[in-house]
Design an enzyme around this catalytic site. Structure first.
Site, PDB file in Angstrom:
ATOM      1  N   GLU A   1       0.723  -1.210   0.168  1.00 24.93           N
ATOM      2  CA  GLU A   1      -0.077   0.008  -0.122  1.00 24.93           C
ATOM      3  C   GLU A   1       0.921   1.194  -0.025  1.00 24.93           C
ATOM      4  O   GLU A   1       0.494   2.186  -0.714  1.00 24.93           O
ATOM      5  CB  GLU A   1      -0.847   0.048   1.191  1.00 24.93           C
ATOM      6  CG  GLU A   1      -2.058   0.948   1.267  1.00 24.93           C
ATOM      7  CD  GLU A   1      -2.990   0.716   2.260  1.00 24.93           C
ATOM      8  OE1 GLU A   1      -2.722   0.005   3.141  1.00 24.93           O
ATOM      9  OE2 GLU A   1      -4.047   1.301   2.628  1.00 24.93           O
TER      10      GLU A   1
ATOM     11  N   GLY B   1      -8.497   5.131   6.942  1.00 29.48           N
ATOM     12  CA  GLY B   1      -9.530   4.975   8.118  1.00 29.48           C
ATOM     13  C   GLY B   1      -8.851   4.147   9.260  1.00 29.48           C
ATOM     14  O   GLY B   1      -8.822   4.270  10.306  1.00 29.48           O
ATOM     15  N   ALA B   2      -8.331   3.050   8.694  1.00 26.36           N
ATOM     16  CA  ALA B   2      -7.793   1.995   9.504  1.00 26.36           C
ATOM     17  C   ALA B   2      -6.414   2.044   9.441  1.00 26.36           C
ATOM     18  O   ALA B   2      -5.631   1.647  10.483  1.00 26.36           O
ATOM     19  CB  ALA B   2      -8.504   0.747   9.209  1.00 26.36           C
ATOM     20  N   SER B   3      -5.440   2.368   8.515  1.00 29.18           N
ATOM     21  CA  SER B   3      -4.030   2.529   8.580  1.00 29.18           C
ATOM     22  C   SER B   3      -3.468   3.600   7.844  1.00 29.18           C
ATOM     23  O   SER B   3      -4.323   4.516   7.404  1.00 29.18           O
ATOM     24  CB  SER B   3      -3.516   1.323   7.710  1.00 29.18           C
ATOM     25  OG  SER B   3      -3.641   1.373   6.541  1.00 29.18           O
ATOM     26  N   THR B   4      -2.312   3.782   8.231  1.00 25.90           N
ATOM     27  CA  THR B   4      -1.525   5.129   7.580  1.00 25.90           C
ATOM     28  C   THR B   4      -0.297   4.722   6.984  1.00 25.90           C
ATOM     29  O   THR B   4       0.511   3.875   7.790  1.00 25.90           O
ATOM     30  CB  THR B   4      -1.670   6.234   8.358  1.00 25.90           C
ATOM     31  OG1 THR B   4      -1.124   7.499   7.781  1.00 25.90           O
ATOM     32  CG2 THR B   4      -0.789   6.016   9.808  1.00 25.90           C
ATOM     33  N   GLN B   5       0.306   5.225   6.001  1.00 24.55           N
ATOM     34  CA  GLN B   5       1.448   4.882   5.453  1.00 24.55           C
ATOM     35  C   GLN B   5       2.496   6.057   5.218  1.00 24.55           C
ATOM     36  O   GLN B   5       1.871   7.012   4.896  1.00 24.55           O
ATOM     37  CB  GLN B   5       1.264   4.105   4.089  1.00 24.55           C
ATOM     38  CG  GLN B   5       0.567   2.615   3.952  1.00 24.55           C
ATOM     39  CD  GLN B   5      -0.705   2.745   4.336  1.00 24.55           C
ATOM     40  OE1 GLN B   5      -1.262   2.234   5.470  1.00 24.55           O
ATOM     41  NE2 GLN B   5      -1.599   3.553   3.676  1.00 24.55           N
TER      42      GLN B   5
HETATM   43  N1  LIG Z   1     -14.787  14.338   2.948  1.00 27.61           N
HETATM   44  C1  LIG Z   1     -14.141  13.593   3.658  1.00 27.61           C
HETATM   45  N2  LIG Z   1     -13.864  14.316   5.026  1.00 27.61           N
HETATM   46  C2  LIG Z   1     -13.157  13.682   5.912  1.00 27.61           C
HETATM   47  N3  LIG Z   1     -12.633  12.309   5.700  1.00 27.61           N
HETATM   48  C3  LIG Z   1     -12.949  11.831   4.661  1.00 27.61           C
HETATM   49  C4  LIG Z   1     -13.813  12.491   3.573  1.00 27.61           C
HETATM   50  N4  LIG Z   1     -14.114  11.432   2.539  1.00 27.61           N
HETATM   51  C5  LIG Z   1     -13.418  10.282   3.109  1.00 27.61           C
HETATM   52  N5  LIG Z   1     -12.888  10.425   4.259  1.00 27.61           N
HETATM   53  C6  LIG Z   1     -12.157   9.634   5.322  1.00 27.61           C
HETATM   54  O1  LIG Z   1     -10.749   9.071   4.632  1.00 27.61           O
HETATM   55  C7  LIG Z   1     -10.645   7.861   5.079  1.00 27.61           C
HETATM   56  C8  LIG Z   1     -10.513   6.808   3.907  1.00 27.61           C
HETATM   57  O2  LIG Z   1      -9.908   5.783   4.499  1.00 27.61           O
HETATM   58  P1  LIG Z   1     -10.068   4.165   3.463  1.00 27.61           P
HETATM   59  O3  LIG Z   1      -9.358   4.486   2.556  1.00 27.61           O
HETATM   60  O4  LIG Z   1     -11.363   3.951   3.448  1.00 27.61           O
HETATM   61  O5  LIG Z   1      -9.533   3.449   4.712  1.00 27.61           O
HETATM   62  P2  LIG Z   1      -7.761   2.499   4.583  1.00 27.61           P
HETATM   63  O6  LIG Z   1      -6.848   3.083   3.670  1.00 27.61           O
HETATM   64  O7  LIG Z   1      -7.633   2.717   6.045  1.00 27.61           O
HETATM   65  O8  LIG Z   1      -8.547   1.095   4.407  1.00 27.61           O
HETATM   66  C9  LIG Z   1     -11.613   7.386   6.002  1.00 27.61           C
HETATM   67  O9  LIG Z   1     -11.336   7.452   7.439  1.00 27.61           O
HETATM   68  C10 LIG Z   1     -12.842   8.121   5.716  1.00 27.61           C
HETATM   69  O10 LIG Z   1     -13.618   8.489   6.741  1.00 27.61           O
HETATM   70 CA   LIG Z   2      -7.082   3.934   1.640  1.00 32.68          CA
END
Ligand SMILES: Nc1ncnc2c1ncn2[C@@H]1O[C@H](COP(=O)(O)OP(=O)(O)O)[C@@H](O)[C@H]1O
Ligand SMILES: [Ca+2]
Length: 515
Positions: A191, A220-224
């Site tokens: 990722e 939403g669940a991880s950061t890179q």
């Molecule tokens: N307009 C927005 N304002 C704030 N946060 C947003 C908006 N659109 C998407 N997000 C957030 O961006 C993040 C996207 O994470 P996601 O790609 O679904 O998760 P992961 O990459 O951890 O599997 C989520 O926390 C979602 O709530």
């Molecule tokens: Ca993502």
């Protein structure tokens, strides 16, 4: 020198032409007609020659190819359609996003209880993809689905449920006329690395001397975090090497599971609840990261339902009242508590004992970094200014905020004070960005028409569209070739005209001499 040589060459040509024409004129009374015929034949010859050359070398009519990647994130799924000119697929910057579609509802991991419904949830977006791509290309269009941290967490929690969800999306995707290439949970390393490939591919950095930029992805669940580091990498898990277009890249990458902004919020709430309450009886959480006037009753289960916050013991069935008190300084303190900076077994760490060299160069920060910083209007400020603005935002009354932003989802709106603070803390206290190098971070959504994220890099890699060695390119681009041909033929033609004029003058003089 060049001019001198050209003039000499021109003169020689003119001299030869004049002798030729003179001879015709002297020997033949029909000279005028003959000269015209010869000139016309030569001119037509040049035109035919140039035309053949141009047509022969003209790139064939652009044919486009397509690819589909589904980003099955923790919060939602997006379907991306990419497009590229068929005969240029190994050139950098050629693949572009043609279409994007956000699947309605939550991410595929939320279907753990009803896995059969996961596949069909993708229908609308997959139908759109089918409409976007010309029919004759369908069968050769690859489709990939990559699931990220939401599915990683589900797999930890319930392996069978995660398998069923993946099977459901697989069965559904195979009902389309595309070339299905698999649905899988990608690793945090992939990722991070493919996000880095995407931003640098789109910025054309692989062929420039200016170097690459790092990639910061907040989900939403991880950061890179991924960047090229000149330092020795002390842990092999954080090191990835690529050879792209003839250059070697040594990357540092790390993915923090549970440190995406939704799981980060759960960690912070858990931490605050546990520091003040014994989890029995009524719980009122006075949260400095939520705006004053915010008051929502939430289940404890919604906080403790994830492997990131799981506690041993009986199921938690209570509810708690989540009240906002809007105090940025206290919020900052609370958020810092979710990053463990107490020990580091390497020469340097980010947090939680994870090795990280000092950040180097420019960074592109995308996904939730952009959504949050863009909403808060913080993308162009210094770190200190951003903190001041956050302090102001967090104290704004909840009712005022709702009135001022009627079109923003309430869940997002309620969380922006936390999310903004989380981002500043992650970058400063986590990755150790400073007030000085803060300006090196660009908060970006797209580069050109293509969204920044791991999906494009993933497809480029799996379709072998990034060669290890730089492909051979013609000496001249097509436009340059046509221009050169045009000016060379113009030069030849002008030589003839000059030759003709010169000859006329000379032959006039010769005629007089003969008389
Ligand atoms: N307009 C927005 N304002 C704030 N946060 C947003 C908006 N659109 C998407 N997000 C957030 O961006 C993040 C996207 O994470 P996601 O790609 O679904 O998760 P992961 O990459 O951890 O599997 C989520 O926390 C979602 O709530
Ligand atoms: Ca993502």
């Amino acid at each position: 020198m060049g001019l001198h040589y050209l003039n000499f060459k021109q003169l020689t040509l003119i001299h030869l032409f004049s002798l030729f024409f003179l001879e015709i004129k002297v020997k033949n009374p029909w000279h005028r007609r003959q000269i015209i015929i010869v000139t016309v034949i030569i001119a037509v010859g040049i035109i035919i020659m140039v035309s053949i050359g141009v047509v022969q070398n003209k790139p064939l009519h652009q044919k486009y190819k397509y690819g589909i990647v589904l980003d099955a994130g923790s919060s939602h799924t997006s379907v991306y359609v990419y497009e590229w000119p068929a005969e240029k697929e190994n050139n950098t910057g050629m693949v572009q996003q043609k279409h994007a579609c956000n699947v309605k509802g939550k991410g595929i991991s939320s279907y753990s209880g009803t896995p059969d419904k996961a596949g069909v949830s993708l229908k609308e977006c997959m139908d759109e993809a089918k409409m976007t791509i010309p029919k004759h290309r369908h069968h050769e269009t690859p489709v990939y689905l990559g699931a990220t941290a939401g599915m990683r967490l589900l797999k930890m929690d319930d392996d069978t449920a995660s398998e069923k969800v993946l099977k459901s999306v697989e069965n559904f995707l195979q009902t389309y006329p595309f070339s299905y290439r698999g649905a899988r949970i990608i690793t945090g390393q992939e990722e991070g690395a493919f996000g880095w490939i995407t931003v640098n591919y789109l910025s054309n950095n692989f062929r420039k001397a200016s170097g690459t930029m790092g990639a910061l992805d907040l989900g939403g669940a991880s950061t890179q975090i991924t960047f090229v580091s000149g330092k020795k990498l002390e842990s092999p898990d954080n090191s990835i090497n690529f050879r792209l277009y003839g250059n070697d890249y040594h990357l540092y990458t790390h993915s923090f599971l549970c440190y995406g902004k939704d799981q980060g919020l759960k960690l912070s709430i858990k931490q605050q609840i546990q520091s003040k309450h014994d989890m029995t009886g009524n719980i009122t959480l006075e949260d400095p990261c939520f705006n004053p006037g915010y008051s929502v009753i939430k289940s404890l289960q919604s906080v403790f339902d994830s492997p990131c916050t799981k506690v041993n013991g009986p199921r938690i069935e209570n509810y708690f009242t989540h009240i906002g008190i809007g105090n940025w300084h206290k919020c900052h303190k609370a958020v810092k508590m979710v990053f463990n900076n107490t020990y580091c077994h390497y020469s340097r760490c980010s947090f939680n004992n994870v090795f990280q060299p000092t950040v180097e160069g420019r960074f592109g920060a995308f996904s939730a970094y952009f959504f949050v910083m863009n909403f808060l209007n913080l993308t162009t400020y210094s770190l200190d200014e951003a903190k001041e603005k956050m302090a102001e935002y967090c104290t704004t009354n909840w009712d005022t905020l709702k009135k001022n932003h009627p079109n923003v989802k309430e869940k997002f709106l309620g969380e922006y004070c936390f999310s903004g603070t989380y981002i500043l803390t992650l970058l400063e206290d986590g990755y150790k960005f400073t007030s000085d190098n803060w300006k090196n971070i660009d908060f970006i959504k797209k580069i050109g028409d293509s969204e920044a994220g791991w999906t494009l890099g993933y497809m480029l890699n799996l379709t072998n569209m990034i060669p290890a060695e730089a492909p051979d390119t013609p000496l001249l681009p097509y436009g340059g070739y046509v221009t050169l041909m045009f000016f060379l033929s113009l030069l030849i033609f002008v030589c003839f005209i000059i030759g003709y004029i010169f000859f006329r003058r000379k032959s006039g003089a010769a005629h007089k001499d003969i008389i």
